[in-house]
Design a protein around this motif. Structure first.
Motif, PDB file in Angstrom:
ATOM      1  N   LEU A 169      14.321  73.289  25.642  1.00  0.00           N
ATOM      2  CA  LEU A 169      15.067  72.674  24.720  1.00  0.00           C
ATOM      3  C   LEU A 169      15.340  71.205  25.303  1.00  0.00           C
ATOM      4  CD1 LEU A 169      16.987  73.171  22.513  1.00  0.00           C
ATOM      5  CD2 LEU A 169      18.793  73.707  23.666  1.00  0.00           C
ATOM      6  N   ARG A 170      15.562  71.111  26.314  1.00  0.00           N
ATOM      7  CA  ARG A 170      15.982  69.639  26.802  1.00  0.00           C
ATOM      8  C   ARG A 170      14.541  68.991  26.547  1.00  0.00           C
ATOM      9  NH1 ARG A 170      14.934  65.645  30.575  1.00  0.00           N
ATOM     10  NH2 ARG A 170      16.852  64.500  31.230  1.00  0.00           N
ATOM     11  N   GLN A 171      13.250  69.394  26.710  1.00  0.00           N
ATOM     12  CA  GLN A 171      12.193  68.655  26.408  1.00  0.00           C
ATOM     13  C   GLN A 171      12.045  68.266  24.771  1.00  0.00           C
ATOM     14  OE1 GLN A 171       8.803  71.107  27.186  1.00  0.00           O
ATOM     15  NE2 GLN A 171       7.385  69.499  26.718  1.00  0.00           N
ATOM     16  N   TYR A 172      12.508  68.878  24.036  1.00  0.00           N
ATOM     17  CA  TYR A 172      12.350  68.614  22.506  1.00  0.00           C
ATOM     18  C   TYR A 172      13.772  68.300  21.765  1.00  0.00           C
ATOM     19  CZ  TYR A 172       7.874  70.886  23.104  1.00  0.00           C
ATOM     20  OH  TYR A 172       6.617  70.902  23.206  1.00  0.00           O
ATOM     21  N   VAL A 173      14.848  68.210  22.728  1.00  0.00           N
ATOM     22  CA  VAL A 173      16.347  67.789  22.090  1.00  0.00           C
ATOM     23  C   VAL A 173      16.419  66.423  21.333  1.00  0.00           C
ATOM     24  CG1 VAL A 173      17.239  66.755  24.232  1.00  0.00           C
ATOM     25  CG2 VAL A 173      18.492  68.313  22.635  1.00  0.00           C
ATOM     26  N   ASP A 174      15.643  65.759  21.933  1.00  0.00           N
ATOM     27  CA  ASP A 174      15.682  64.224  20.961  1.00  0.00           C
ATOM     28  C   ASP A 174      14.843  64.447  19.518  1.00  0.00           C
ATOM     29  OD1 ASP A 174      16.747  62.131  22.266  1.00  0.00           O
ATOM     30  OD2 ASP A 174      15.464  62.458  23.914  1.00  0.00           O
ATOM     31  N   TRP A 175      13.757  65.357  19.603  1.00  0.00           N
ATOM     32  CA  TRP A 175      12.973  65.532  18.238  1.00  0.00           C
ATOM     33  C   TRP A 175      13.978  66.355  17.504  1.00  0.00           C
ATOM     34  CZ3 TRP A 175       8.913  63.238  16.440  1.00  0.00           C
ATOM     35  CH2 TRP A 175       8.044  62.619  17.333  1.00  0.00           C
ATOM     36  N   ILE A 176      14.786  67.620  17.908  1.00  0.00           N
ATOM     37  CA  ILE A 176      15.518  68.195  17.096  1.00  0.00           C
ATOM     38  C   ILE A 176      16.874  67.456  16.462  1.00  0.00           C
ATOM     39  CG2 ILE A 176      17.004  70.342  17.241  1.00  0.00           C
ATOM     40  CD1 ILE A 176      15.238  71.426  19.458  1.00  0.00           C
ATOM     41  N   GLY A 177      17.317  66.921  17.682  1.00  0.00           N
ATOM     42  CA  GLY A 177      18.567  65.931  17.136  1.00  0.00           C
ATOM     43  C   GLY A 177      18.249  65.042  15.990  1.00  0.00           C
ATOM     44  N   TRP A 178      17.091  64.063  16.356  1.00  0.00           N
ATOM     45  CA  TRP A 178      16.739  63.086  15.031  1.00  0.00           C
ATOM     46  C   TRP A 178      16.319  63.850  13.752  1.00  0.00           C
ATOM     47  CZ3 TRP A 178      18.729  58.664  15.381  1.00  0.00           C
ATOM     48  CH2 TRP A 178      18.776  58.074  16.663  1.00  0.00           C
ATOM     49  N   GLY A 179      15.762  65.123  13.753  1.00  0.00           N
ATOM     50  CA  GLY A 179      15.311  65.903  12.819  1.00  0.00           C
ATOM     51  C   GLY A 179      16.581  66.394  11.896  1.00  0.00           C
ATOM     52  N   PHE A 180      17.815  66.685  12.744  1.00  0.00           N
ATOM     53  CA  PHE A 180      18.745  67.328  12.154  1.00  0.00           C
ATOM     54  C   PHE A 180      19.511  66.094  11.228  1.00  0.00           C
ATOM     55  CE2 PHE A 180      18.646  71.395  14.340  1.00  0.00           C
ATOM     56  CZ  PHE A 180      19.032  72.195  13.570  1.00  0.00           C
ATOM     57  N   LEU A 181      19.756  65.262  12.054  1.00  0.00           N
ATOM     58  CA  LEU A 181      20.368  63.780  11.797  1.00  0.00           C
ATOM     59  C   LEU A 181      19.447  63.409  10.257  1.00  0.00           C
ATOM     60  CD1 LEU A 181      22.509  61.817  12.362  1.00  0.00           C
ATOM     61  CD2 LEU A 181      20.999  60.654  13.275  1.00  0.00           C
ATOM     62  N   ILE A 182      18.386  63.337  10.075  1.00  0.00           N
ATOM     63  CA  ILE A 182      17.597  63.071   8.975  1.00  0.00           C
ATOM     64  C   ILE A 182      17.852  64.001   7.833  1.00  0.00           C
ATOM     65  CG2 ILE A 182      15.372  62.637   8.051  1.00  0.00           C
ATOM     66  CD1 ILE A 182      14.553  61.528  10.635  1.00  0.00           C
ATOM     67  N   LEU A 183      18.044  65.396   8.168  1.00  0.00           N
ATOM     68  CA  LEU A 183      18.206  66.359   7.327  1.00  0.00           C
ATOM     69  C   LEU A 183      19.675  66.095   6.717  1.00  0.00           C
ATOM     70  CD1 LEU A 183      16.343  69.396   8.823  1.00  0.00           C
ATOM     71  CD2 LEU A 183      15.882  68.218   6.603  1.00  0.00           C
ATOM     72  N   ALA A 184      20.520  65.690   7.511  1.00  0.00           N
ATOM     73  CA  ALA A 184      21.744  65.694   7.274  1.00  0.00           C
ATOM     74  C   ALA A 184      22.238  64.437   6.305  1.00  0.00           C
ATOM     75  CB  ALA A 184      22.707  65.664   8.498  1.00  0.00           C
ATOM     76  N   VAL A 185      21.390  63.577   6.632  1.00  0.00           N
ATOM     77  CA  VAL A 185      21.437  62.194   5.636  1.00  0.00           C
ATOM     78  C   VAL A 185      20.834  62.558   4.333  1.00  0.00           C
ATOM     79  CG1 VAL A 185      20.441  59.962   5.355  1.00  0.00           C
ATOM     80  CG2 VAL A 185      21.723  60.615   7.608  1.00  0.00           C
TER      81      VAL A 185
END
Length: 194
Positions: A169-185
């Protein structure tokens, strides 16, 4: 930019704090009454930081959340008009409350099961159950089942994934975080303009 990795690392440090268990219990309790941040937001990192304690943390979250739900029920029953309704209006939860009233009329105790397990604000349903004088024992039983299902699902997944899950999860947390942020927008834009 690794902003989400830094946030993840900070959450892992906070989750190992000596008072973290007490804070989790407190947050779980008040989240069932008025607190806007869901218990899962603290339970997940705490369980990830100590996977061997994931199920006991889920148990603590369940007990304190149900106790908070009982307090929310009592507040709804005793002080709805004078205290709860003005707060619901002030924080913009009136449409959610109105939906909750309709759902209670249509589905009864089943709505507590749904609200306790889903990301729908459980606090609205604890307060509404009291305001509508829902039968107390079915309310408590539905709350126990729903909250336990949500928290043990989180705890069980973390325990199953263990240490490898935390590192992956730590390895991919930035991809996940930005993905959720983009989906939220995107969701906000669709909601606002479509």
């Amino acid at each position: 930019m690794n902003i989400f990795t830094k946030m993840y690392d900070a959450c892992m440090r906070w989750a190992r704090h000596k008072y973290a268990v007490y804070i989790l219990g407190f947050i779980s309790f008040i989240e069932s009454i008025f607190f806007p941040i869901p218990t899962a937001a603290m339970l997940a990192p705490m369980a990830l930081s100590t996977p061997h304690r994931a199920l006991s943390l889920a148990g603590l979250s369940t007990v304190t959340s149900v106790l908070g739900g009982i307090v929310g029920y009592l507040i709804g029953a005793l002080a709805f008009e004078s205290w709860v309704l003005p707060a619901i209006e002030e924080f913009g939860y009136l449409p959610t409350y109105e939906k909750a009233v309709v759902w209670f009329a249509d589905f009864g105790v089943w709505v507590v099961l749904i609200a306790g397990f889903s990301p729908v604000p459980y606090k609205i349903f604890t307060l509404t159950a009291g305001a509508l004088s829902m039968a107390f024992l079915p309310f408590v039983l539905a709350s126990i089942i729903a909250r336990a299902a949500q928290f043990y699902l989180i705890g069980g997944l973390v325990k199953w994934g263990g240490e490898p899950m935390r590192h992956k999860l730590r390895q991919y947390v930035d991809w996940i975080g930005w993905g959720f942020l983009i989906l939220a927008v995107i969701a906000y834009i669709i909601y606002k303009y479509v």
